[in-house]
Design a protein around this motif. Structure first.
Motif, PDB file in Angstrom:
ATOM      1  N   ALA A  38       0.974  -1.434   0.368  1.00 42.43           N
ATOM      2  CA  ALA A  38       0.159  -0.157  -0.038  1.00 42.43           C
ATOM      3  C   ALA A  38       0.738   1.387  -0.220  1.00 42.43           C
ATOM      4  N   THR A  39       1.981   1.325   0.837  1.00 46.09           N
ATOM      5  CA  THR A  39       2.885   2.297   0.946  1.00 46.09           C
ATOM      6  C   THR A  39       3.604   2.805  -0.631  1.00 46.09           C
ATOM      7  N   ASN A  40       4.046   1.246  -1.095  1.00 44.87           N
ATOM      8  CA  ASN A  40       4.459   2.012  -2.752  1.00 44.87           C
ATOM      9  C   ASN A  40       3.864   2.608  -2.893  1.00 44.87           C
ATOM     10  N   LEU A  41       1.795   1.867  -3.343  1.00 47.46           N
ATOM     11  CA  LEU A  41       1.217   2.039  -3.912  1.00 47.46           C
ATOM     12  C   LEU A  41       1.077   3.167  -4.133  1.00 47.46           C
ATOM     13  N   GLN A  42       0.799   3.936  -3.551  1.00 44.57           N
ATOM     14  CA  GLN A  42       0.979   5.591  -2.690  1.00 44.57           C
ATOM     15  C   GLN A  42       1.703   6.487  -3.388  1.00 44.57           C
ATOM     16  N   ALA A  43       2.883   5.672  -3.149  1.00 41.49           N
ATOM     17  CA  ALA A  43       4.435   6.755  -3.554  1.00 41.49           C
ATOM     18  C   ALA A  43       4.387   6.710  -4.878  1.00 41.49           C
ATOM     19  N   ARG A  44       3.674   5.397  -6.120  1.00 38.73           N
ATOM     20  CA  ARG A  44       4.347   5.335  -7.143  1.00 38.73           C
ATOM     21  C   ARG A  44       2.649   6.736  -7.756  1.00 38.73           C
ATOM     22  N   ASN A  45       1.814   6.478  -7.165  1.00 36.40           N
ATOM     23  CA  ASN A  45       0.662   7.453  -7.618  1.00 36.40           C
ATOM     24  C   ASN A  45       0.415   9.142  -7.396  1.00 36.40           C
ATOM     25  N   ASP A  46       1.904   9.087  -6.139  1.00 36.34           N
ATOM     26  CA  ASP A  46       1.561  10.513  -5.823  1.00 36.34           C
ATOM     27  C   ASP A  46       3.060  10.538  -6.655  1.00 36.34           C
ATOM     28  N   MET A  47       4.349   9.867  -7.726  1.00 36.64           N
ATOM     29  CA  MET A  47       5.383  10.664  -8.154  1.00 36.64           C
ATOM     30  C   MET A  47       4.352  11.172  -9.406  1.00 36.64           C
ATOM     31  N   ALA A  48       3.784   9.864  -9.678  1.00 39.15           N
ATOM     32  CA  ALA A  48       3.341   9.960 -11.376  1.00 39.15           C
ATOM     33  C   ALA A  48       2.249  11.153 -10.846  1.00 39.15           C
ATOM     34  N   GLN A  49       1.852  11.260 -10.194  1.00 38.91           N
ATOM     35  CA  GLN A  49       0.339  12.374 -10.033  1.00 38.91           C
ATOM     36  C   GLN A  49       1.730  14.415 -10.490  1.00 38.91           C
ATOM     37  N   GLU A  50       2.813  14.211  -9.311  1.00 40.23           N
ATOM     38  CA  GLU A  50       3.933  15.561  -9.201  1.00 40.23           C
ATOM     39  C   GLU A  50       4.507  15.161 -10.661  1.00 40.23           C
ATOM     40  N   GLY A  51       5.365  14.234 -10.996  1.00 40.57           N
ATOM     41  CA  GLY A  51       5.761  14.088 -12.083  1.00 40.57           C
ATOM     42  C   GLY A  51       5.426  15.077 -13.277  1.00 40.57           C
ATOM     43  N   GLN A 222      17.453  32.426 -33.857  1.00 43.47           N
ATOM     44  CA  GLN A 222      16.380  31.003 -33.614  1.00 43.47           C
ATOM     45  C   GLN A 222      14.969  32.764 -34.372  1.00 43.47           C
ATOM     46  N   THR A 223      14.631  31.066 -35.011  1.00 45.25           N
ATOM     47  CA  THR A 223      13.812  31.737 -35.723  1.00 45.25           C
ATOM     48  C   THR A 223      12.036  31.233 -35.401  1.00 45.25           C
ATOM     49  N   PRO A 224      11.087  31.663 -35.514  1.00 44.81           N
ATOM     50  CA  PRO A 224       9.775  30.857 -34.904  1.00 44.81           C
ATOM     51  C   PRO A 224       9.892  29.173 -36.035  1.00 44.81           C
ATOM     52  N   GLY A 225       9.789  28.237 -35.136  1.00 46.19           N
ATOM     53  CA  GLY A 225       9.285  27.249 -35.277  1.00 46.19           C
ATOM     54  C   GLY A 225       9.869  26.357 -35.657  1.00 46.19           C
ATOM     55  N   ASN A 226      12.151  26.973 -35.244  1.00 49.41           N
ATOM     56  CA  ASN A 226      12.899  26.301 -35.208  1.00 49.41           C
ATOM     57  C   ASN A 226      13.866  26.235 -34.208  1.00 49.41           C
ATOM     58  N   VAL A 227      12.639  26.519 -33.392  1.00 53.89           N
ATOM     59  CA  VAL A 227      13.344  25.747 -32.036  1.00 53.89           C
ATOM     60  C   VAL A 227      12.202  25.017 -31.181  1.00 53.89           C
ATOM     61  N   ARG A 228      12.681  23.823 -29.865  1.00 51.78           N
ATOM     62  CA  ARG A 228      12.648  22.312 -29.803  1.00 51.78           C
ATOM     63  C   ARG A 228      12.857  22.316 -28.395  1.00 51.78           C
ATOM     64  N   VAL A 229      12.051  22.564 -27.844  1.00 52.68           N
ATOM     65  CA  VAL A 229      12.641  21.739 -26.139  1.00 52.68           C
ATOM     66  C   VAL A 229      12.116  20.698 -26.103  1.00 52.68           C
ATOM     67  N   THR A 230      13.409  19.280 -25.425  1.00 53.18           N
ATOM     68  CA  THR A 230      12.005  17.976 -24.505  1.00 53.18           C
ATOM     69  C   THR A 230      12.672  17.832 -23.603  1.00 53.18           C
ATOM     70  N   MET A 231      11.964  17.350 -23.344  1.00 52.83           N
ATOM     71  CA  MET A 231      11.741  17.225 -21.309  1.00 52.83           C
ATOM     72  C   MET A 231      12.097  15.243 -21.511  1.00 52.83           C
ATOM     73  N   ASN A 232      12.745  14.963 -21.287  1.00 55.13           N
ATOM     74  CA  ASN A 232      12.927  13.321 -20.959  1.00 55.13           C
ATOM     75  C   ASN A 232      13.030  12.798 -18.924  1.00 55.13           C
ATOM     76  N   PHE A 233      11.432  12.770 -18.246  1.00 59.73           N
ATOM     77  CA  PHE A 233      11.542  12.851 -16.975  1.00 59.73           C
ATOM     78  C   PHE A 233      11.433  11.255 -16.784  1.00 59.73           C
ATOM     79  N   SER A 234      12.900  10.957 -15.596  1.00 55.63           N
ATOM     80  CA  SER A 234      12.683   9.781 -14.529  1.00 55.63           C
ATOM     81  C   SER A 234      12.280   9.619 -13.311  1.00 55.63           C
ATOM     82  N   MET A 235      11.510   9.041 -12.634  1.00 58.33           N
ATOM     83  CA  MET A 235      11.900   8.953 -10.903  1.00 58.33           C
ATOM     84  C   MET A 235      11.388   7.900 -10.712  1.00 58.33           C
ATOM     85  N   ASN A 236      13.096   8.166  -9.234  1.00 55.95           N
ATOM     86  CA  ASN A 236      13.295   6.776  -8.925  1.00 55.95           C
ATOM     87  C   ASN A 236      13.567   7.340  -7.657  1.00 55.95           C
TER      88      ASN A 236
END
Length: 273
Positions: A38-51, A222-236
């Protein structure tokens, strides 16, 4: 014919006690296991929501960017504890071992009569009218806990089992001017007197083959359309002695450990030359 009531023999009592202990031990193990699950499930749910909240929040801010600092840019955020780079040294955009995302955020639409800086005093008058320097970066959790007051609202709580995880930190500083920042002075803006605030806890530190926390794709200029930011999230996080990860890890290969979200700034090209 008379009958006689017999009591339990010593052997029978010992057998009964042994059986009771076995049942009690099994029940206690089941209870402990259920509580841990139950603790692990709660931790997983909290982390998923916060992430997910953190991902969406950063993406929303990136979309308001007027300029994104490209790979190779060295940034000085000052020497405070809330801006300390894992491993020390300077922040460099594109460094995968200590990633940082930084950009200039455009102001909200406000009437000219309500400027960023008071025309007489030169003090901050309307924060919504200011361009802002914004940065996101990791700080080692154990370092933060050991150097930030436990009385601070910016204190995540001691958690020695997870001291080697990262905190994701947001850093903001208003650019106090009533005129557009120029591309020419982006490198000399004074952004080194602010402090960071925790945005997300239990971020997976960099390991070989793990996708960088942030990647920036931008042509120059930098001009409109030629800039992109990618976020790669991993939590542990270790919770009740078990590892909880977000997202779930389908294999031991760190390349499969991230949740990805991309955003394209929509105010690129609005800064003065």
């Amino acid at each position: 014919m008379s009958s006689r009531n017999h009591g339990f023999t010593l052997i029978e009592l010992l057998v009964a006690v042994a059986l009771a202990l076995i049942v009690l031990f099994a029940a206690s193990n089941l209870l402990i296991s259920s509580s841990s699950s139950a603790t692990n499930l709660q931790a997983r749910n909290d982390m998923a929501q916060e992430g997910q909240i953190a991902l969406n929040y950063i993406a929303a801010n990136v979309r308001e960017a007027a300029y994104v600092y490209p790979n190779g840019t060295t940034l000085n955020l000052g020497g405070g504890d809330t801006t300390r780079r894992p491993g020390g040294g300077s922040w460099v955009v594109g460094n995968t071992n200590a990633p940082i995302l930084a950009f200039i955020k455009a102001p909200k639409d406000v009437p000219p009569s309500d400027p960023c800086v008071h025309p007489v005093t030169g003090a901050l008058d309307n924060e919504d009218a200011c361009y802002k320097f914004v940065a996101y970066y990791p700080v080692l959790r154990s370092y933060w806990v050991n150097h930030i007051s436990a009385e601070s609202q910016n204190y995540p709580g001691a958690d020695p089992a997870n001291g080697d995880r990262w905190l994701l930190v947001e850093y903001r500083r208003n650019i106090l001017a009533n005129t557009l920042p120029t591309m020419a002075n982006l490198g000399i803006l004074n952004v080194a007197s602010g402090s960071g605030k925790i945005l997300l806890d239990y971020v997976q530190p960099a390991v070989p083959n793990l996708q960088p926390l942030f990647t920036v794709q931008a042509d120059s200029p930098q001009t409109p359309g030629n800039v992109r930011v990618t976020m790669n999230f991993s939590m542990n996080r270790l919770a009740s002695g078990k590892e909880v990860t977000i997202p779930a890890r389908p294999s031991p290969d760190p390349a499969t450990w991230t949740q990805t979200l991309s955003a394209a700034p929509r105010n690129i090209g609005t800064l003065a030359p």
